[in-house]
Design a protein around this motif. Structure first.
Motif, PDB file in Angstrom:
ATOM      1  N   GLY A 182       0.792  -1.225   0.000  1.00 29.15           N
ATOM      2  CA  GLY A 182       0.000   0.000   0.000  1.00 29.15           C
ATOM      3  C   GLY A 182       0.821   1.270   0.000  1.00 29.15           C
ATOM      4  N   ARG A 183       2.172   1.162  -0.001  1.00 30.00           N
ATOM      5  CA  ARG A 183       3.053   2.328  -0.069  1.00 30.00           C
ATOM      6  C   ARG A 183       2.761   3.320   1.067  1.00 30.00           C
ATOM      7  N   LYS A 184       2.747   2.840   2.286  1.00 28.91           N
ATOM      8  CA  LYS A 184       2.314   3.636   3.421  1.00 28.91           C
ATOM      9  C   LYS A 184       3.473   4.348   4.117  1.00 28.91           C
ATOM     10  N   VAL A 185       3.197   5.568   4.571  1.00 30.95           N
ATOM     11  CA  VAL A 185       4.059   6.302   5.494  1.00 30.95           C
ATOM     12  C   VAL A 185       3.319   6.331   6.830  1.00 30.95           C
ATOM     13  N   LEU A 186       3.971   5.793   7.875  1.00 29.00           N
ATOM     14  CA  LEU A 186       3.302   5.603   9.165  1.00 29.00           C
ATOM     15  C   LEU A 186       3.933   6.491  10.233  1.00 29.00           C
ATOM     16  N   PHE A 187       3.083   7.127  11.040  1.00 26.91           N
ATOM     17  CA  PHE A 187       3.511   8.003  12.126  1.00 26.91           C
ATOM     18  C   PHE A 187       2.903   7.536  13.443  1.00 26.91           C
ATOM     19  N   ALA A 188       3.691   7.626  14.507  1.00 25.73           N
ATOM     20  CA  ALA A 188       3.167   7.545  15.874  1.00 25.73           C
ATOM     21  C   ALA A 188       3.685   8.778  16.601  1.00 25.73           C
ATOM     22  N   ILE A 189       2.770   9.568  17.163  1.00 25.21           N
ATOM     23  CA  ILE A 189       3.125  10.797  17.883  1.00 25.21           C
ATOM     24  C   ILE A 189       2.564  10.681  19.295  1.00 25.21           C
ATOM     25  N   SER A 190       3.437  10.786  20.278  1.00 26.47           N
ATOM     26  CA  SER A 190       2.986  10.606  21.659  1.00 26.47           C
ATOM     27  C   SER A 190       1.928  11.643  22.007  1.00 26.47           C
ATOM     28  N   LYS A 191       0.928  11.201  22.735  1.00 22.60           N
ATOM     29  CA  LYS A 191      -0.171  12.080  23.123  1.00 22.60           C
ATOM     30  C   LYS A 191       0.276  13.103  24.154  1.00 22.60           C
ATOM     31  N   THR A 192       1.263  12.717  24.961  1.00 20.15           N
ATOM     32  CA  THR A 192       1.838  13.596  25.973  1.00 20.15           C
ATOM     33  C   THR A 192       3.366  13.522  25.877  1.00 20.15           C
ATOM     34  N   SER A 193       4.040  14.076  26.859  1.00 14.10           N
ATOM     35  CA  SER A 193       5.500  14.000  26.877  1.00 14.10           C
ATOM     36  C   SER A 193       6.014  12.633  27.303  1.00 14.10           C
ATOM     37  N   ASP A 194       5.141  11.753  27.749  1.00 17.35           N
ATOM     38  CA  ASP A 194       5.532  10.429  28.239  1.00 17.35           C
ATOM     39  C   ASP A 194       5.703   9.464  27.070  1.00 17.35           C
ATOM     40  N   PRO A 195       6.926   8.988  26.791  1.00 15.16           N
ATOM     41  CA  PRO A 195       7.114   8.085  25.652  1.00 15.16           C
ATOM     42  C   PRO A 195       6.526   6.696  25.879  1.00 15.16           C
ATOM     43  N   THR A 196       6.184   6.351  27.120  1.00 13.73           N
ATOM     44  CA  THR A 196       5.564   5.047  27.388  1.00 13.73           C
ATOM     45  C   THR A 196       4.043   5.132  27.407  1.00 13.73           C
ATOM     46  N   GLY A 197       3.505   6.310  27.129  1.00 11.18           N
ATOM     47  CA  GLY A 197       2.061   6.515  27.219  1.00 11.18           C
ATOM     48  C   GLY A 197       1.338   6.213  25.926  1.00 11.18           C
ATOM     49  N   GLN A 198       0.239   6.923  25.704  1.00 14.72           N
ATOM     50  CA  GLN A 198      -0.577   6.730  24.504  1.00 14.72           C
ATOM     51  C   GLN A 198       0.017   7.487  23.323  1.00 14.72           C
ATOM     52  N   TYR A 199      -0.345   7.023  22.122  1.00 18.12           N
ATOM     53  CA  TYR A 199       0.132   7.647  20.888  1.00 18.12           C
ATOM     54  C   TYR A 199      -1.031   7.894  19.930  1.00 18.12           C
ATOM     55  N   TYR A 200      -0.940   8.988  19.170  1.00 21.72           N
ATOM     56  CA  TYR A 200      -1.765   9.169  17.990  1.00 21.72           C
ATOM     57  C   TYR A 200      -1.029   8.490  16.836  1.00 21.72           C
ATOM     58  N   THR A 201      -1.711   7.624  16.096  1.00 21.35           N
ATOM     59  CA  THR A 201      -1.060   6.967  14.961  1.00 21.35           C
ATOM     60  C   THR A 201      -1.775   7.343  13.666  1.00 21.35           C
ATOM     61  N   TYR A 202      -0.976   7.630  12.642  1.00 27.40           N
ATOM     62  CA  TYR A 202      -1.480   8.110  11.360  1.00 27.40           C
ATOM     63  C   TYR A 202      -0.891   7.266  10.232  1.00 27.40           C
ATOM     64  N   SER A 203      -1.722   6.955   9.248  1.00 26.46           N
ATOM     65  CA  SER A 203      -1.269   6.245   8.050  1.00 26.46           C
ATOM     66  C   SER A 203      -1.593   7.079   6.820  1.00 26.46           C
ATOM     67  N   TYR A 204      -0.569   7.278   5.965  1.00 21.61           N
ATOM     68  CA  TYR A 204      -0.729   8.032   4.724  1.00 21.61           C
ATOM     69  C   TYR A 204      -0.276   7.159   3.553  1.00 21.61           C
ATOM     70  N   THR A 205      -0.907   7.331   2.413  1.00 24.40           N
ATOM     71  CA  THR A 205      -0.545   6.583   1.209  1.00 24.40           C
ATOM     72  C   THR A 205       0.296   7.463   0.292  1.00 24.40           C
ATOM     73  N   SER A 206       1.497   6.995  -0.009  1.00 31.22           N
ATOM     74  CA  SER A 206       2.393   7.723  -0.909  1.00 31.22           C
ATOM     75  C   SER A 206       2.098   7.310  -2.348  1.00 31.22           C
ATOM     76  N   PRO A 207       2.198   8.250  -3.298  1.00 32.20           N
ATOM     77  CA  PRO A 207       1.961   7.871  -4.700  1.00 32.20           C
ATOM     78  C   PRO A 207       2.998   6.891  -5.238  1.00 32.20           C
ATOM     79  N   GLN A 208       4.214   6.894  -4.658  1.00 29.12           N
ATOM     80  CA  GLN A 208       5.250   5.923  -4.984  1.00 29.12           C
ATOM     81  C   GLN A 208       5.786   5.363  -3.675  1.00 29.12           C
ATOM     82  N   PHE A 209       6.478   4.227  -3.741  1.00 25.93           N
ATOM     83  CA  PHE A 209       6.987   3.651  -2.510  1.00 25.93           C
ATOM     84  C   PHE A 209       8.043   4.572  -1.891  1.00 25.93           C
ATOM     85  N   PRO A 210       7.905   4.936  -0.609  1.00 28.96           N
ATOM     86  CA  PRO A 210       8.812   5.903   0.034  1.00 28.96           C
ATOM     87  C   PRO A 210      10.030   5.237   0.657  1.00 28.96           C
ATOM     88  N   ASP A 211      10.920   4.728  -0.164  1.00 31.89           N
ATOM     89  CA  ASP A 211      12.119   4.053   0.331  1.00 31.89           C
ATOM     90  C   ASP A 211      13.069   5.045   0.999  1.00 31.89           C
TER      91      ASP A 211
END
Length: 611
Positions: A182-211
């Motif tokens: 699916g040529r995806k670019v994936l993000f996880a961004i912490s909801k707070t300053s705590d790296p062990t806490g919750q994350y917002y996760t985002y998936s985007y589709t690139s028109p070409q594979f993002p190597d």
């Protein structure tokens, strides 16, 4: 990407496009999948994929199929003809302090491990192919900190090429990777300053594979470049993503930097120190080698990209500068067999074709700086390879770019590669990398220089961090990159993670270091600088003691997104300044106070909170 066969007419065309802007419509991409995760410890508790992936045998990453092989020099008369003309042949004599911290990182289950990591106020987060872990800043395990598979956080994908960022301007953590299907670019961004806490996760589709995707932090977005057949710069809607908006957008613009029609990835400027003011274009860097053919020139090409988010986002990208360099030879083996090892004919991938991560950008009083590095051939007869490094400067008044210093670090016959370069709050530069040759197994080392040292020279004696004990013979994959980041609390501490070979297999190290305080690049007084900004009633009070001199001091106030709020110039008295800014009309939140002497490397930044 098609190869340029330039004639004199084409050369004239390249010069003429310098002021032109690519106004082609930006392609808008909306997040296709969004989640708010549970805390990391809850995610991994009952995840069957967790043990399955960690118990799998190591295998070669499949991303190589996306990389066009280098086909050799097209210009036999390219320079240099034999030896790098600006190679530093003598080791520096300055002695660095012992390492502040050092421990074994994750080794991953892939050839190569692709190590990336960043420090926060209290943690260090590392990611490799295909796992990540949160450590204390002394290397200790953290409850709920893993190691976890990348897929446990990022949509079940363990495909790799991770990048870890600590966005200190927002006090958040960012973990990225790609997904092949699916040529995806994936993000996880912490909801707070705590790296062990919750994350917002985002998936985007690139028109070409993002190597080989490489990310940076900028005021108007998270920027991404990658190895694609049609070069594109991607920008992700940072403010919206930090707020956890499911429909956060991204956009991309196509541009056409000169290439050799092989593996190629530009680098986006990555902000350190102060975040650039809103509206500042993000700069994109790539190199050009005269060995690619007649008409090419050894130089650094700089592009600028501007983005306006709104109902209909827009973006422009333009050639900003083309800086001729001292001659270099960026050629590499067609099969990526570049770096010798002891007791084997197997050579390792020299990672040709790219500036290696990061392109660190810093704002100083009077100018801005960027440090870059890329692998080059030191001597065509011996085949020795090492690292060409640069400090670029941009005049803050004219916006003109220039090469302030450049050199190739080659003080002996070792190969040095997979470098990562950074500059600290004093203007001192560190260069960390892997080493190997027919007598030395692949290991990790670093060097550096002070801001006041003679230009074009790494003045510190090379420091050994990790000694390899064997060669890798199963395949030639190595790296593919390393990562040096600054400590967000103490901006004179460098953090690096990179690969070395242990018992025939990839291993990684995480370590931190700083250059001696008694000889920092800026000649400070014998007492430590004291710089405090605090909110009191209707004003922000600034108290500074033990300044390095009594020269005119520039004091600027910015919001957390780098927007200029107020500023003044003051002549210190007995190396001391007491002043204030009104906070009337300012919104609640975090602000940045920067002090500095005009056109010097002296700069300090601190935070102040308006409750």
């Amino acid at each position: 990407m098609r190869k340029f066969y330039l004639t004199l007419i084409a050369l004239f065309f390249i010069v003429s496009i310098k002021a032109q802007i690519n106004n082609d419509k930006a392609e808008i991409i909306v997040c296709s999948e969004f989640h708010i995760t549970k805390r990391l410890s809850e995610i991994a508790e009952n995840l069957p994929e967790y043990q399955k992936v960690f118990n799998q045998p190591r295998k070669e990453s499949e991303d190589k199929k996306n990389r066009k092989a280098y086909m050799g020099k097209s210009n036999v008369n390219s320079l240099p003809l034999k030896e790098d003309p600006i190679a530093q042949k003598t080791m520096g004599s300055r002695q660095s302090q012992t390492l502040l911290a050092s421990w074994e990182g994750l080794s991953g289950l892939s050839y190569p491990p692709d190590p990336s990591g960043a420090a926060g106020p209290n943690h260090y987060v590392q990611a490799v192919n295909s796992s990540y872990q949160i450590f204390s800043k002394t290397g200790g395990s953290v409850i709920g900190g893993g190691p976890f598979t990348l897929g446990s956080l990022l949509f079940g994908s363990n495909d790799g090429d991770p990048i870890v960022l600590y966005d200190k301007y927002a006090d958040r953590w960012v973990i990225t990777e790609f997904k092949t299907v699916g040529r995806k670019v994936l993000f996880a961004i912490s909801k707070t300053s705590d790296p062990t806490g919750q994350y917002y996760t985002y998936s985007y589709t690139s028109p070409q594979f993002p190597d080989y995707q490489k990310f940076s932090i900028w005021a108007d977005g998270y920027y991404m470049t990658s190895n694609q057949s049609n070069q594109k710069v991607f920008v992700f809607e940072r403010d919206s993503m930090l707020a956890g908006v499911p429909t956060s957008r991204a956009l991309n613009k196509t541009f056409s930097p000169p290439t050799d029609n092989a593996f190629f990835c530009p680098l986006p400027a990555d902000a350190d120190g102060q975040l650039p003011p809103a509206g500042t274009p993000c700069y994109i860097f790539s190199y050009e080698d005269d060995g690619w053919g007649s008409g090419y020139v050894d130089r650094i090409n700089i592009y600028k990209m501007s983005v306006v988010w709104g109902t209909t986002p827009t973006a422009t990208i333009a050639v900003e500068a083309q800086l001729p360099t001292q001659p270099f030879d960026a050629s590499y083996n067609q099969n990526w067999d570049d770096i010798s090892q002891p007791v084997t004919t197997t050579k390792l991938d020299g990672i040709g074709g790219v500036f290696t991560y990061r392109a660190q950008y810093r704002r100083w009083t009077g100018y801005n700086s960027v440090v870059l590095n890329n692998p080059v051939m030191v001597n065509t007869t011996t085949g020795q390879r090492s690292i060409r490094w640069y400090e670029l400067r941009q005049n803050s008044t004219t916006n003109q770019w220039s090469i302030y210093q450049q050199s190739t670090y080659a003080p002996d016959d070792l190969n040095r590669w997979v470098g990562s370069i950074a500059m600290d709050d004093n203007g001192s530069i560190s260069l960390a990398y892997s080493v190997s040759n027919s007598n030395v197994y692949p290991g990790l080392r670093y060097t550096g220089r002070l801001a006041t040292d003679s230009l074009n020279t790494m003045t510190f004696a090379e420091q050994i961090v990790a000694v390899g004990n064997s060669a890798q013979t199963s395949n030639n994959r190595y790296g593919d990159y390393s990562h040096t980041a600054l400590d967000p609390v103490d901006g004179t501490i460098f953090w690096h993670t990179g690969e070395y070979i242990l018992n025939g297999e990839p291993a990684t190290k995480i370590y931190s270091f700083k250059f001696p305080a008694s000889t920092v690049g800026i000649k400070e007084s014998s007492n430590s600088l004291s710089f405090i900004a605090s909110n009191h009633g209707d004003e922000i009070r600034i108290n500074i003691m033990n300044l390095p001199n009594n020269k005119e001091l520039v004091i600027d106030l910015f919001d957390i997104n780098g927007r200029f709020v107020n500023g003044k110039k003051i002549n210190p008295t007995e190396n001391t300044v007491e002043t204030s800014f009104s906070n009337q009309g300012l919104a609640k939140g975090t602000y940045l106070v920067r002090i500095g002497n005009n056109n010097t490397n002296f700069q300090k930044v601190t935070k102040v909170i308006i409750p």
